[in-house]
Design an enzyme around this catalytic site. Structure first.
Site, short mmCIF file in Angstrom:
data_model
loop_
_atom_site.label_atom_id
_atom_site.label_comp_id
_atom_site.label_asym_id
_atom_site.label_seq_id
_atom_site.Cartn_x
_atom_site.Cartn_y
_atom_site.Cartn_z
CG HIS A 162 -1.01 27.91 27.64
ND1 HIS A 162 -0.88 28.86 28.63
CD2 HIS A 162 0.07 28.07 26.83
CE1 HIS A 162 0.23 29.55 28.43
NE2 HIS A 162 0.83 29.09 27.35
CG HIS A 167 -0.11 32.73 24.47
ND1 HIS A 167 0.78 33.64 24.99
CD2 HIS A 167 0.29 31.52 24.92
CE1 HIS A 167 1.70 33.00 25.72
NE2 HIS A 167 1.41 31.71 25.71
CD GLU A 208 3.81 31.72 28.30
OE1 GLU A 208 2.74 31.51 28.88
OE2 GLU A 208 4.07 31.28 27.16
CB SER A 227 -4.43 29.38 30.11
OG SER A 227 -3.08 29.13 30.44
#
Ligand SMILES: [Fe+2]
Length: 295
Positions: A162, A167, A208, A227
């Site tokens: 993730h 990111h 997010e 993700s």
């Protein structure tokens, strides 16, 4: 990383200097003593990290590298279909390894020439003000552990897949990286905990779990969607709403389920105009007005 305390396994430092990660009974690695020892060792790296020194090396096993390779391959196929052009641009520019987990130091070395961002190790939950605040300095707190090998497409917590695939690929795009920095500046500017929570929720529903219109298709740019092997196939069917600061900053979210309310930016410029300008200028008073506008 995610912000919610209950999402992270608690990390406890022992009197003898060792570190214990307290996995819940429902965690896929709960009954695996080898995995639990790995988690403790990797969390110990972050707990004992000294700022200003190189990020400690996590010696990953072949099995752990295989999990990364499997998920990278499958997510890559889905990104081609579902990720925004800016995220794909970041992915191409960053050039993460496909077959092995990169060290966070290596991620920093790839990322810094592109947008100035570097990674910092995190054992688990980082307090909101610290997590967001250092974004203003181009620093991103990241866990180093990887999910349990028995379920490569599932994790109950934000793992290195993730943090890095979600990111870092976004942070490699200059326009997204600028938005992360603005969120950090906002976190440093506001004083009250309510205001901090509000801007962190705006971050949640954008960096997010944000989605964006692109030609005639809805794409994702949020790290949480990009993700997640399951969520990426589902987001187009969710309750999609227009960007709305008051709504984003006050909408409750349940981190244990797929995000069923998502907010759509029409373009990157639209995201910058609404959310970027908000982070750039907000203070406790302006956020209180946005909360009041919602009630
Ligand atoms: Fe995250």
């Amino acid at each position: 990383m995610f912000e919610e305390a209950q999402y992270f396994a608690p990390v406890a430092a022992q009197a003898d200097g060792s570190v214990v990660v307290e996995l819940s009974a429902s965690h896929p690695g709960f009954a695996d003593p080898v995995y639990r020892a790995r988690r403790n060792a990797i969390a110990g790296l972050a707990v004992n990290y000294q700022p200003g020194t190189p990020i400690p090396i996590a010696e990953y096993t072949e099995q752990e590298h295989e999990v990364w390779a499997t998920v990278t391959r499958e997510l890559g196929i889905k990104h081609a279909k579902y990720a925004t052009a800016e995220y794909l641009d970041g992915t191409a520019r960053l050039g993460l390894p496909q077959e092995r987990i990169p060290q966070l130091e290596e991620v920093s070395q790839l990322l810094e020439p592109l947008t100035g961002f570097r990674y910092l190790p995190a054992a688990g939950l980082v307090p909101l003000r610290e997590f967001y605040g250092v974004l203003a300095d181009g620093l991103f707190h990241s866990t180093q552990y990887i999910r349990h090998h028995s379920v490569p497409f599932y994790t109950p917590e934000p793992d290195v897949i993730h943090e890095v695939i979600g990111h870092a690929n976004a942070l490699a795009n200059p326009r997204y990286a600028a938005l992360y920095r603005l969120a950090g500046q906002a976190a440093r500017r506001v004083e009250g905990e309510e205001a901090l929570e509000f801007l962190s929720k705006v971050f949640w529903f954008t960096m997010e779990f944000g989605v964006m219109q692109e030609a005639n298709e809805l794409k994702a740019y949020g790290a949480g969607i990009l993700s997640s092997y399951g969520e990426i196939e589902e987001f187009r069917g969710m309750d999609i709403r227009p960007l709305d600061l008051s709504a984003m900053g006050t909408t409750h979210y349940d981190i244990t389920k797929y995000q069923d309310v998502l907010f759509r930016a029409e373009t990157v410029q639209h995201l910058e105009d609404v959310v970027g300008d908000f982070w750039d200028t907000c203070d406790d008073d302006s956020i209180a007005k946005l909360v009041a506008a919602r009630v």
